[in-house]
Design a protein around this motif. Structure first.
Motif, PDB file in Angstrom:
ATOM      1  N   GLU A  83      75.362  86.366  56.626  1.00 52.52           N
ATOM      2  CA  GLU A  83      75.714  86.133  55.278  1.00 52.52           C
ATOM      3  C   GLU A  83      75.949  84.335  55.023  1.00 52.52           C
ATOM      4  N   GLU A  84      76.578  83.570  55.996  1.00 54.48           N
ATOM      5  CA  GLU A  84      76.720  82.336  55.493  1.00 54.48           C
ATOM      6  C   GLU A  84      75.440  81.518  56.033  1.00 54.48           C
ATOM      7  N   VAL A  85      74.623  81.997  56.835  1.00 53.99           N
ATOM      8  CA  VAL A  85      73.337  81.522  57.020  1.00 53.99           C
ATOM      9  C   VAL A  85      72.382  81.444  56.034  1.00 53.99           C
ATOM     10  N   LEU A  86      72.343  82.803  55.139  1.00 52.88           N
ATOM     11  CA  LEU A  86      71.432  82.978  54.005  1.00 52.88           C
ATOM     12  C   LEU A  86      72.122  82.549  52.704  1.00 52.88           C
ATOM     13  N   LYS A  87      73.317  82.382  52.707  1.00 53.58           N
ATOM     14  CA  LYS A  87      73.943  82.054  51.380  1.00 53.58           C
ATOM     15  C   LYS A  87      73.254  80.745  50.877  1.00 53.58           C
ATOM     16  N   PRO A  88      72.827  79.787  51.459  1.00 54.06           N
ATOM     17  CA  PRO A  88      72.478  78.897  50.608  1.00 54.06           C
ATOM     18  C   PRO A  88      70.888  79.198  49.680  1.00 54.06           C
ATOM     19  N   LEU A  89      70.483  80.278  50.305  1.00 51.39           N
ATOM     20  CA  LEU A  89      69.431  80.505  49.492  1.00 51.39           C
ATOM     21  C   LEU A  89      69.531  81.400  48.380  1.00 51.39           C
ATOM     22  N   GLY A  90      70.942  81.718  47.882  1.00 53.72           N
ATOM     23  CA  GLY A  90      71.345  81.932  46.941  1.00 53.72           C
ATOM     24  C   GLY A  90      71.788  83.694  46.650  1.00 53.72           C
ATOM     25  N   LYS A  91      72.560  83.971  45.725  1.00 58.81           N
ATOM     26  CA  LYS A  91      72.779  85.207  45.617  1.00 58.81           C
ATOM     27  C   LYS A  91      71.971  86.261  45.407  1.00 58.81           C
ATOM     28  N   ASP A  92      70.935  86.064  44.824  1.00 58.52           N
ATOM     29  CA  ASP A  92      69.913  87.050  44.716  1.00 58.52           C
ATOM     30  C   ASP A  92      69.176  87.461  45.962  1.00 58.52           C
ATOM     31  N   PHE A  93      68.908  86.306  46.659  1.00 57.46           N
ATOM     32  CA  PHE A  93      68.425  86.557  48.106  1.00 57.46           C
ATOM     33  C   PHE A  93      69.455  87.434  48.924  1.00 57.46           C
TER      34      PHE A  93
ATOM     35  N   PHE B  98      58.613  79.405  56.500  1.00 61.87           N
ATOM     36  CA  PHE B  98      59.423  78.370  55.649  1.00 61.87           C
ATOM     37  C   PHE B  98      58.474  77.697  54.549  1.00 61.87           C
ATOM     38  N   SER B  99      57.427  78.223  54.477  1.00 58.59           N
ATOM     39  CA  SER B  99      56.617  77.759  53.296  1.00 58.59           C
ATOM     40  C   SER B  99      56.794  78.799  52.427  1.00 58.59           C
ATOM     41  N   TYR B 100      57.252  80.023  52.842  1.00 60.96           N
ATOM     42  CA  TYR B 100      57.662  81.007  51.853  1.00 60.96           C
ATOM     43  C   TYR B 100      59.126  80.593  51.114  1.00 60.96           C
ATOM     44  N   PHE B 101      59.998  80.093  52.041  1.00 64.57           N
ATOM     45  CA  PHE B 101      61.237  79.721  51.650  1.00 64.57           C
ATOM     46  C   PHE B 101      61.303  78.563  50.620  1.00 64.57           C
ATOM     47  N   PHE B 102      60.409  77.536  50.821  1.00 65.92           N
ATOM     48  CA  PHE B 102      60.418  76.456  49.983  1.00 65.92           C
ATOM     49  C   PHE B 102      59.737  76.952  48.501  1.00 65.92           C
ATOM     50  N   SER B 103      58.846  77.971  48.957  1.00 64.07           N
ATOM     51  CA  SER B 103      58.105  78.393  47.354  1.00 64.07           C
ATOM     52  C   SER B 103      59.106  79.256  46.703  1.00 64.07           C
ATOM     53  N   ILE B 104      59.842  80.127  47.047  1.00 65.92           N
ATOM     54  CA  ILE B 104      60.817  80.726  46.319  1.00 65.92           C
ATOM     55  C   ILE B 104      61.926  79.927  45.684  1.00 65.92           C
ATOM     56  N   GLU B 105      62.175  78.825  46.793  1.00 65.04           N
ATOM     57  CA  GLU B 105      63.252  77.975  46.225  1.00 65.04           C
ATOM     58  C   GLU B 105      62.678  77.085  44.769  1.00 65.04           C
ATOM     59  N   GLU B 106      61.431  76.924  44.784  1.00 63.13           N
ATOM     60  CA  GLU B 106      60.891  76.282  43.641  1.00 63.13           C
ATOM     61  C   GLU B 106      60.411  77.161  42.556  1.00 63.13           C
TER      62      GLU B 106
ATOM     63  N   HIS C 182      58.126  67.458  48.878  1.00 57.26           N
ATOM     64  CA  HIS C 182      59.160  68.205  48.551  1.00 57.26           C
ATOM     65  C   HIS C 182      60.618  67.678  48.494  1.00 57.26           C
ATOM     66  N   GLY C 183      60.576  66.458  48.335  1.00 57.84           N
ATOM     67  CA  GLY C 183      61.870  65.593  48.196  1.00 57.84           C
ATOM     68  C   GLY C 183      63.019  65.884  48.736  1.00 57.84           C
ATOM     69  N   ALA C 184      64.152  65.786  47.777  1.00 61.71           N
ATOM     70  CA  ALA C 184      65.471  65.888  48.625  1.00 61.71           C
ATOM     71  C   ALA C 184      65.760  66.960  49.620  1.00 61.71           C
ATOM     72  N   GLY C 185      65.272  68.268  49.218  1.00 58.22           N
ATOM     73  CA  GLY C 185      65.384  69.390  50.180  1.00 58.22           C
ATOM     74  C   GLY C 185      64.965  68.812  51.648  1.00 58.22           C
ATOM     75  N   LEU C 186      63.835  68.378  51.829  1.00 62.09           N
ATOM     76  CA  LEU C 186      63.253  68.293  52.911  1.00 62.09           C
ATOM     77  C   LEU C 186      64.089  66.926  53.630  1.00 62.09           C
ATOM     78  N   GLU C 187      64.289  66.021  53.051  1.00 58.48           N
ATOM     79  CA  GLU C 187      64.891  64.745  53.337  1.00 58.48           C
ATOM     80  C   GLU C 187      66.027  65.156  53.971  1.00 58.48           C
ATOM     81  N   LYS C 188      67.007  66.203  53.389  1.00 55.70           N
ATOM     82  CA  LYS C 188      68.293  66.476  53.657  1.00 55.70           C
ATOM     83  C   LYS C 188      68.265  67.121  55.007  1.00 55.70           C
TER      84      LYS C 188
END
Length: 400
Positions: free
Chosen positions: A103-113, A224-232, A383-389
């Motif tokens: 749960e804690e690992v996946l939480k940043p991907l959003g509630k829907d995920f 991770f191509s998928y994760f970045f794609s759903i994030e956008e 892909h900007g700030a997300g990848l930078e972080k």
């Protein structure tokens, strides 16, 4: 937002040994198995596309959910897992325990995920998308078993394992792709070749732990191509193309091996020469095994893997990220973010080098590699700030 904890959680599959109660001629890792499984799922899904229930988004995401689940329960013996699954109360408790662990690992991907992940293991397995994944799971496990069989002829459970595989495979012969695999040696050979990517270790001239293979690396890039794609919030076809480009991007290495970047750049024109040779070998050894309706798509995934592209009036067209986002983010254009896949390819190499150093690798080449990749990406992140972080989080630097 994708965070360091999720990346390291997925990478745990690169350490997870499979079949560790059997004699093995080589290490067999979970990340490789899951990669092979998704190649097979692609094959089965392509033959099932006329089925109105088929949903590629569910197949891709279901494959990722099952990978995460497997990382938590580790190499639980199938006979034990199926007994648990047959008991609804125990199975529900196991699912809840897995969810709590992630749960804690996946939480940043959003509630829907999170909701989709939890529901996935509560819902019926009797739909075409889950059945494709299940068939791919059984087929890829049986493929591994046949690899080990010559070394385990006297295993006490040999007969039980073989009968179990046959019984489970028979449950999926109503799927058109499974019928085709049973009928045609060419198709089985294609699946074999995809599986052989697990025999090729990356960074093969250097000692490191874990020794990721090209197959496991390819799945990491796809995920991770998928994760970045759903994030956008990309269009479904764009997400599909990004995932499978990540999965297939190193397919030519079945035939050419993993040619490291310094070698490719060592002589002017070397990279183009290697690329041309890869195309020739794909034509000769891969495309000749496949039905015609597979070929153009796999050509897109494996030959122009790092180009942002669309299909317009039947022709492949290279476009910018801005154009993809503003004009072509529609399924009818079959958009694909090759530049994103390239960044995920480099992120995977970064993690491999980083983990090698963390695990005690002494070669300075690893530190040089991850520093070079980090600096290159941070100087021009698509892909900007997300990848930078993400990159900053791995070197304990605070993003200002």
């Amino acid at each position: 937002m994708i965070e360091k904890s999720l990346i390291l959680k997925i990478f745990e599959a690169a350490y997870m040994q499979r079949w560790n109660d059997k004699i093995r001629p080589m290490d067999i890792f979970e990340l490789d198995k899951q990669g092979h499984k998704m190649f097979i799922a692609y094959f089965l899904g392509k033959f099932q596309e006329k089925d109105p229930e088929l949903d590629w988004s569910q197949i891709i995401e279901g494959g990722i959910f099952e990978l995460l689940y497997r990382i938590v329960i580790t190499d639980l013996k199938p006979s034990i897992f199926y007994k648990i699954k047959a008991n609804p109360i125990k199975h529900s408790r196991l699912n809840q325990w897995v969810y709590q662990n992630l749960e804690e690992v996946l939480k940043p991907l959003g509630k829907d995920f999170l909701i989709r992940f939890q529901k996935y293991f509560e819902e019926s397995d009797n739909n075409v998308n889950k059945r494709i994944l299940s068939a791919a799971h059984v087929y890829s496990s049986f493929w591994e078993y046949n690899l080990l069989l010559p070394f385990n002829q006297n295993a006490y459970d040999k007969k039980e394992i073989e009968e179990g595989f046959q019984k489970r495979l028979e449950q999926y012969y109503d799927l058109e792709g499974m019928k085709q695999l049973a009928l045609y040696q060419n198709y089985r050979q294609f699946i074999d070749l995809c599986g052989q990517l697990r025999f090729q270790y990356r960074w093969s001239n250097l000692h490191r732990v874990p020794k990721t293979s090209v197959l496991g690396h390819s799945l990491f890039v796809a995920v991770f191509s998928y994760f970045f794609s759903i994030e956008e919030k990309y269009a479904p076809k764009r997400i599909y193309n990004n995932f499978f480009t990540g999965l297939f991007h190193d397919l030519p290495e079945i035939l050419t091996r993993d040619v490291i970047s310094p070698v490719k750049r060592s002589v002017e024109g070397m990279e183009e020469l290697i690329k041309e040779y890869e195309k020739e070998q794909l034509e000769k050894w891969i495309y000749s095994l496949l039905p015609p309706f597979f070929i153009e798509e796999i050509r897109l995934f494996a030959e122009t893997e790092f180009e942002n592209s669309i299909l317009e009036n039947g022709s492949l067209k290279t476009v910018s990220l801005c154009q993809l986002n503003e004009k072509y983010n529609l399924d009818r254009f079959s958009p694909r973010d090759g530049k994103l896949v390239k960044e995920m390819d480099e992120l995977a190499a970064f993690i491999e080098a980083y983990e090698a150093v963390e695990n005690g690798a002494t070669s300075p080449k690893f530190k040089e590699a991850y520093q070079r990749i980090r600096e290159k990406t941070l100087s021009n992140p698509t892909h900007g700030a997300g990848l930078e972080k993400i990159y900053h989080s791995f070197i304990n630097e605070e993003v200002k």
